[in-house]
Design an enzyme around this catalytic site. Structure first.
Site, PDB file in Angstrom:
ATOM      1  N   TRP A  62      71.017   7.641  38.806  1.00  0.00           N
ATOM      2  CA  TRP A  62      72.372   8.196  38.804  1.00  0.00           C
ATOM      3  C   TRP A  62      72.840   8.652  37.423  1.00  0.00           C
ATOM      4  CZ3 TRP A  62      70.658   3.587  40.734  1.00  0.00           C
ATOM      5  CH2 TRP A  62      70.519   3.507  42.124  1.00  0.00           C
ATOM      6  N   ASP A  63      71.954   8.680  36.438  1.00  0.00           N
ATOM      7  CA  ASP A  63      72.336   9.045  35.071  1.00  0.00           C
ATOM      8  C   ASP A  63      73.349   8.051  34.510  1.00  0.00           C
ATOM      9  OD1 ASP A  63      72.427  10.474  32.693  1.00  0.00           O
ATOM     10  OD2 ASP A  63      73.936  11.876  33.404  1.00  0.00           O
ATOM     11  N   MET A  64      73.169   6.775  34.810  1.00  0.00           N
ATOM     12  CA  MET A  64      74.067   5.738  34.312  1.00  0.00           C
ATOM     13  C   MET A  64      73.528   5.138  33.020  1.00  0.00           C
ATOM     14  SD  MET A  64      76.754   5.586  36.100  1.00  0.00           S
ATOM     15  CE  MET A  64      77.231   6.622  37.478  1.00  0.00           C
ATOM     16  N   LYS A  87      78.839   3.194  31.954  1.00  0.00           N
ATOM     17  CA  LYS A  87      79.395   4.254  32.786  1.00  0.00           C
ATOM     18  C   LYS A  87      79.893   3.727  34.120  1.00  0.00           C
ATOM     19  CE  LYS A  87      77.024   8.466  31.211  1.00  0.00           C
ATOM     20  NZ  LYS A  87      76.132   9.573  31.645  1.00  0.00           N
TER      21      LYS A  87
END
Length: 781
Positions: free
Chosen positions: A459-461, A488
Site C-alpha cells: 500500500w506504499d505505507m 502513514k
C-alpha cells in the site's frame, strides 16, 4: 405551466434517485435513495394532478430524510447539509404562494384558496431548527487538555545547540522540533507581526514537474539563516534583517522524469580542528535533485574543493541502473562523529530496475566512503569495492534521519520496495526491512535493531517521518530513552530507542486477505495502542456537495474492494484508507521534552488503486512516471497501478470532512488529549469562505517553551499558533503562498524571539506557489 415544470423537475429527480438508489441497494448499500426517489415521484404525480396532497407527501419526505440523516451522522452539519440541502430548497419552492395557489381549491363563490402550508412549513421549520442546532455542534471534536506541569526538570534536547539557534532539520539530532525560547506566549502571541520578508527568486516555472514544492526548514547558526530552494539553490540570510548574505545555484537543471523537485533542508557542520575563520572551517552541505551532495563554505557560499570530487559527491556511484532523474536526495543528511550519513529517494512505481536504497556514511571532510548499509545486503557494511554495485531496487529511506550520539545509533525511517503495490518475489531481507524503523551503528553501519510497521507492504505505507527522540519518565520515575515514530497508517510507535522494544504496547491484528493469485497478504498486521488510524469507511461516511454526488460516492464505495485497513490491491479497484498521503507524512510530529507531550496534524484522505495488466498499459509517455496520482507503469512487473484520491463527480473527496485535524498526546500515558478540526476552505473554493471544515495538509509542526505550537501545512494559506495545552487556535497569519514547510524559531543577539515560515506552495496539493521567507516577532516596545 409553472406547476408542470415543477412536477417535471421532481419527476426527473425521483427517477435519478430511484435508479441510482436501486443500483446502490443491489450493491448492498442504503435503501434510503430508493425511498426518496419514490417520494419525489409521488410528489411529482400529485403536482401533475394539481393535488394539495403533494405538499403533505413532500413534508413526510423532509421529515423522513431528517430522521434518517440524524440516525446516520448525528448533528454534524457538514454531513447533514448534503443530505438535506436540495430537499429543503425544493420544499421552500413548494411553499411559495405561486405554487400553492395552483394546488388550492375554489369556493362556491369562485374565490381561489391556496393549499394549506402548515404540514410542509412545520417540516421545513423542523429541518431548519436541526440545521441551526447542528451548526453549533461538532460531534467529532475531542476536547481536553495536555498536562501543564513539567515532567522533566532538565530534559535532554539532543546536543549542545544554543537556545536561540536551530542547527538541524528538527533543531537538534533528536528531531523534536522544539524551541526552548519562551518570549512568545499564549498571552501575547495575538500581537505577532511581520518583522521582515525575503523572496528567494526561485519560482515554479511552466516546465517544472507537478510536485515542485517548498518544504524547507531553514537552519540558524549564530547570526545567519541557511536554507535551500526547490531548484537547489542554497541561500544565507541575516537572521535579524532577512538581508541576503550569499546565494549559490547548484545548476541542477530541470528533468521531466523527476517525481519531486524539492529540498527539505541543508546540513551544517563546523570542523572542530579547523582554525576559526579559515576557508571551509564551517560548511553547509546541499543535496540536489540530480543526485549530488555539494559542500559549501558557510561564510560565503563558495564550493569547498577539498571535499569529494572538487566539492561534489556523486550519489549515483555504485548504482547498477541510473537513468537521469530517477534518484536523488530530497532530505538533508545528518552529520555525526565525523561522518555525513545520507539516503536517497527513487521515483515510485516506475520500474523494477530502480536504483538501490543504500544508506551511506562518508567522511565529512574528505567525502571518502566509510560504510554502506544496503537493506538488500544488510550484513555487509564495509565500503563497496570498485566495480561492484549495490542491490537493485532495495528499500530506501527518503526522509530525515535522527541520531543519539551517546548510544551510537542513527535511526532510519525506511520505505517500501518498488513496485509498492506488488509483493511478488521480494527477498527475505526486503520482507524484513521494508516499511520499518531501523537503528544502525553510527561507526559501522551494522544493524542494531529493526521494528517493522507494516508486513509485506502492498500500500506504499513507507515510514515517511523523521523518528523523534525524547526521554519519557517511566513508572519508576526514571527517564527511558524513547523514540516516537509516526506512520502513514496513523500509528505512533513509541519505542525504547536502545532496543526497539515497545514502550506503548503493539499488538498484531488479523488483516484482510484476497490478494491477486501471484501475490499474498500477511495474515496479521501490527498496530500501536497509540494510534490515529481511522475507523473503516462505510456508506454513511460518503459525502458530496449534494445528495446526488453523495449517492455516486456511495455507489463507488460499494463497487470497490474494501475490507478495511490493508485491503490488498486488486484488478477491480481497491479503496486504500488511510490513503497514500498518510495520516502522518514527512512533516512528522513535534514534542515538548519538558512536559513530555506531542502535537501533530493527522490527515485523512482515502485513495483508490487498481492494478492494470501489462498488456493494457499504453506505450510509455513522459507523463507516465511514478506519482501518487494517475498511471504508475511498474516497467518489468506484470501489472502497473492506477491510483489517486477517492473523489466524487465534482472532484471533491468522497469521504466526509474533516480531512485534517490537530491533536495533542500525553506521551507518559499514551492518551490522546484533544483532536480538533484544522483549517478552512478559504483557498479551496472560488469564494474565500472561512468555513472551518478541517482540511488536508502536508507539512510539520513546531513547539516552543512558551506553550505554543505553530503549524502551516493546511491547504489554506495560513500560519497558525495553537495553545499547546488545549489545541485551540490563538493567532493566524495570512501567507502569500502555501505554507507546506515546517516553521522554526530562533533568537537574535538582542534576545528577540522570531518565528520563521517559508511559504512557497506544494504541487501535489495545489496550494499557491511562491518563494517567500517570512519572519514574525512581537511588536517592539
Amino acid at each position: 405551466m409553472l406547476i408542470t415544470l415543477t412536477a417535471l423537475v421532481f419527476a426527473l429527480i425521483g427517477l435519478a434517485l430511484g435508479a441510482g438508489g436501486l443500483w446502490l441497494a443491489v450493491l448492498g448499500g442504503s435503501w434510503y435513495y430508493v425511498i426518496a426517489g419514490l417520494g419525489f415521484l409521488l410528489t411529482a404525480f400529485l403536482l401533475f394532478r394539481r393535488r394539495s396532497a403533494a405538499l403533505i407527501v413532500y413534508a413526510l419526505l423532509i421529515l423522513g430524510t431528517l430522521g434518517w440523516a440524524i440516525w446516520e451522522v448525528g448533528f454534524d452539519w457538514w454531513q447533514l447539509g448534503p443530505r438535506g440541502g436540495v430537499i429543503i430548497l425544493l420544499g421552500l419552492w413548494l411553499l411559495l404562494p405561486a405554487i400553492r395557489r395552483r394546488l388550492g381549491f375554489a369556493s362556491p363563490s369562485g374565490e381561489v384558496y391556496a393549499a394549506g402550508a402548515l404540514p410542509l412549513a412545520a417540516a421545513f421549520i423542523a429541518a431548519i431548527a436541526v440545521a441551526g442546532y447542528s451548526m453549533t455542534q461538532d460531534p467529532l471534536d475531542l476536547a481536553g487538555e495536555l498536562p501543564v506541569a513539567a515532567a522533566a526538570a532538565t530534559p535532554d534536547l539532543g546536543g549542545n545547540v544554543p537556545e536561540g539557534d536551530w542547527h538541524q532539520y528538527g533543531r537538534t539530532s533528536y528531531g523534536q522540533r522544539y524551541s526552548p525560547l519562551g518570549q512568545i506566549t499564549p498571552d501575547n502571541v495575538g500581537t505577532l507581526e511581520v518583522a521582515w520578508q525575503y523572496q528567494t527568486g526561485d519560482v515554479k516555472l511552466p516546465d517544472d514537474v507537478g510536485e515542485t514544492t517548498y518544504q524547507v526548514t531553514p537552519l540558524k547558526v549564530r547570526d545567519t539563516l541557511y536554507l535551500c530552494t526547490p531548484h537547489n539553490w542554497a541561500i544565507a540570510l541575516d537572521a535579524a534583517s532577512g538581508k541576503e548574505k550569499w546565494k549559490f545555484d547548484s545548476n541542477s537543471g530541470m528533468n521531466p522524469d523527476r517525481q519531486h523537485q524539492t529540498c527539505r533542508g541543508v546540513s551544517y557542520h563546523a570542523d572542530p580542528a579547523a582554525t576559526a575563520g579559515s576557508p571551509c572551517a564551517e560548511r553547509v552541505y546541499l543535496p540536489t535533485s540530480d543526485a549530488r551532495l555539494i559542500a559549501l563554505d558557510a561564510a560565503n557560499g563558495l564550493v569547498c574543493k577539498d571535499f569529494a570530487d572538487q566539492g561534489v559527491l556523486h550519489l549515483e556511484e555504485g548504482m547498477k541502473y541510473n537513468p537521469a532523474g530517477y534518484y536523488y536526495s530530497t532530505s538533508p543528511p545528518v552529520i555525526v562523529a565525523g561522518k555525513i550519513i545520507i539516503g536517497g529517494a527513487v521515483n515510485d512505481n516506475y520500474s523494477t530496475e530502480e536504483q538501490s536504497g543504500v544508506i551511506r556514511a562518508f567522511d565529512v571532510d574528505s567525502g571518502a566512503l566509510v560504510w554502506n548499509w544496503d537493506s538488500g545486503n544488510p550484513d555487509v557494511t564495509t565500503p563497496l569495492p570498485q566495480g561492484q554495485t549495490y542491490t537493485t531496487n532495495s528499500p530506501n529511506s527518503w526522509s530525515v534521519f535522527s541520531y543519539d550520539e551517546k548510544l551510537g545509533l542513527v535511526y532510519l525511517p525506511m520505505g517500501n520496495q518498488v513496485p509498492d503495490q506488488l509483493g511478488m518475489g521480494r527477498s527475505e531481507h526486503v520482507e524484513k526491512y521494508a516499511s520499518s524503523i531501523v537503528a544502525l551503528d553510527i561507526n559501522t553501519g551494522a544493524v542494531r535493531w529493526v521494528r517493522q510497521t507494516v508486513h509485506h507492504d502492498l500500500w506504499d505505507m513507507d515510514v515517511p517521518a523523521q523518528p523523534v527522540l525524547i526521554d519519557i519518565t517511566g513508572k519508576d520515575d526514571q527517564p527511558v530513552p524513547a523514540l516516537v515514530g509516526p506512520t502513514k497508517q496513523g500509528d505512533l510507535y513509541v519505542l525504547d530507542r536502545r532496543t526497539g522494544e515497545p514502550i506503548i504496547p503493539i499488538k498484531e491484528i488479523p488483516a484482510p486477505t484476497g490478494a491477486i493469485p501471484e501475490d499474498f497478504t500477511a495474515p496479521t498486521q501490527p498496530i500501536s495502542d497509540l494510534s490515529f488510524s481511522p475507523p473503516p469507511l462505510t456508506g454513511k461516511d460518503m459525502w458530496g456537495v449534494t445528495m446526488f454526488d453523495q449517492l455516486a460516492c456511495r455507489i463507488n464505495l460499494q463497487r470497490l474492494k474494501y475490507a478495511g485497513r490493508y485491503t490488498p490491491p486488486s484488478l477491480e479497484g481497491t479503496l486504500v484508507y488511510p490513503g497514500n498521503f498518510g495520516v502522518f507524512n514527512w512533516g512528522a510530529v513535534a514534542v515538548d521534552p519538558e512536559r513530555q507531550v506531542m502535537f501533530g496534524m493527522p490527515t485523512y484522505l482515502a485513495f483508490t488503486s487498481r492494478l492494470v495488466p501489462r498488456e493494457q498499459i499504453p506505450p510509455k509517455e513522459q507523463s507516465q512516471k511514478g506519482s501518487e496520482q494517475g498511471l504508475n507503469r511498474n516497467d518489468g512487473a506484470p501489472y502497473g497501478v492506477f491510483m489517486g484520491p477517492f473523489l466524487g463527480p465534482l472532484k471533491i473527496p468522497c469521504q466526509a470532512p474533516p480531512w485534517g485535524y490537530v491533536a495533542g498526546v500525553d506521551l507518559k500515558t499514551g492518551e490522546i488529549a484533544y483532536k480538533h478540526r484544522n483549517g478552512t476552505v478559504h483557498d479551496m473554493t472560488p469564494l474565500p469562505l472561512p468555513f472551518k471544515v478541517g482540511v488536508p495538509g502536508i507539512g510539520g509542526p513546531m513547539i516552543t517553551k512558551g506553550g505554543l505550537a505553530f503549524l502551516g501545512a493546511a491547504v489554506d494559506n495560513y500560519l497558525r499558533a495553537y495553545d499547546l495545552t488545549t489545541g485551540r487556535v490563538l493567532w493566524e497569519g495570512r501567507l502569500p503562498a502555501g505554507g507546506q514547510s515546517t516553521p522554526m524559531s530562533y533568537a537574535t543577539a538582542d534576545g528577540t524571539q522570531y518565528i520563521l515560515m517559508v511559504a512557497g506552495g506544494h504541487g501535489s496539493v495545489g496550494t499557491t506557489p511562491g518563494d517567500y521567507v517570512i519572519a514574525y516577532r512581537l511588536p517592539k516596545e
